[in-house]
Design a protein around this motif. Structure first.
Motif: not given
Length: 292
Positions: A136, A139-146
């Motif tokens: 987070r 600045g990763m995207t929500p899909d990448q973080i998941s």
């Protein structure tokens, strides 16, 4: 009064499921668990793909195979190919439910690996939390973080094939022991590689023990040659190890662990990521203090 008796059977055959009687019996045992999960009154082989069957049956087949696999007294490296082939086959198509079930199965294998290692239960969850904080913050995207949080949870799945006596050794490992431990990165990458579209997850696990100065394993990568997700996992893993009681030492305080990370910043760990984790965790701790 009449009683209705059902039977759950498994079949293993030579040479498809093994070359020794022990291997074939083990294959039949896995098939029996698959039959049981599919509702009984059926005969199954351990590699049934269930093509044309419902997604619910696919889930039962995978769950049955994993349960059977985990009931084996010893899962040695000679069983890795069978596990990989079966996971790929059982995953079948690329329906979301299939992939979710396969992900769950890999988590089940990870939890079983953690249960074999002293004080390791919950380790993947801790690593996932710290990896998510880093993801987070950069600045990763929500899909990448998941995906990053998932791969952090299962990063040690390859330890399912490391003998318990090695996982729980209190004294320094011999070269032979360390050879086994090092294999867990490649084995884990192969297991996660059974998921569709899993290149970044596979690379993260394969290289999560590479060091920033090139002194890590398996390939001695250095600096930004090491995939970003692997660099994140290494730091999250190290911080989680230091702040939990483990077989190799008692838990450090959060501050002592952060000081240790800082000390090895730029040699073992990516200095930028270490600074970000320190900033985020200190901010979190400060907000807890204010909140209390």
């Amino acid at each position: 009064s009449q009683q209705h008796i059902t039977g759950s059977f498994g079949v293993g055959s030579f040479p498809v499921h093994g070359s020794s009687s022990e291997e074939i019996i083990r294959a039949a045992d896995s098939g029996m668990y698959i039959s049981k999960h599919a509702g009984g009154d059926r005969v199954s082989t351990p590699d049934e793909s269930g093509e044309g069957e419902s997604v619910a049956l696919q889930r039962q087949l995978i769950a049955g195979y994993i349960e059977g696999f985990l009931h084996r007294e010893h899962a040695g490296l000679e069983h890795l190919e069978e596990l990989l082939a079966t996971l790929k086959k059982l995953a079948g198509g690329e329906k979301n439910l299939d992939v979710d079930m396969l992900r769950d199965s890999i988590e089940a294998l990870t939890q079983a690996a953690e249960a074999r290692e002293m004080n390791a239960s919950g380790h993947g969850e801790m690593v996932s939390r710290y990896a998510g904080i880093l993801g987070r913050a950069i600045g990763m995207t929500p899909d990448q973080i998941s995906d990053l949080e998932y791969v952090a949870r299962v990063h040690d799945v390859g330890k399912i094939f490391v003998p318990e006596r090695i996982l729980n050794k209190m004294h320094p490992l011999s070269d032979d022991d360390f050879y086994f431990v090092k294999l867990h990165t490649r084995v884990g990458a192969d297991i996660v590689g059974t998921l569709p579209h899993s290149d970044s997850l596979r690379e993260a696990i394969a290289h999560h023990h590479e060091a920033f100065d090139g002194s890590g394993y398996p390939d001695g990568l250095r600096g930004e040659q090491i995939p970003l997700w692997a660099r994140i996992l290494l730091i999250a893993d190290a911080y989680a190890n230091m702040t939990m009681d483990r077989s190799f030492g008692p838990a450090k305080s959060s501050e002592a662990a952060l000081v240790e990370l800082e000390k090895l910043s730029g040699t073992r760990y990516d200095g930028m990521l270490v600074r970000i984790l320190i900033r985020e965790l200190r901010a979190e701790q400060a907000s807890w203090t204010l909140g209390s």
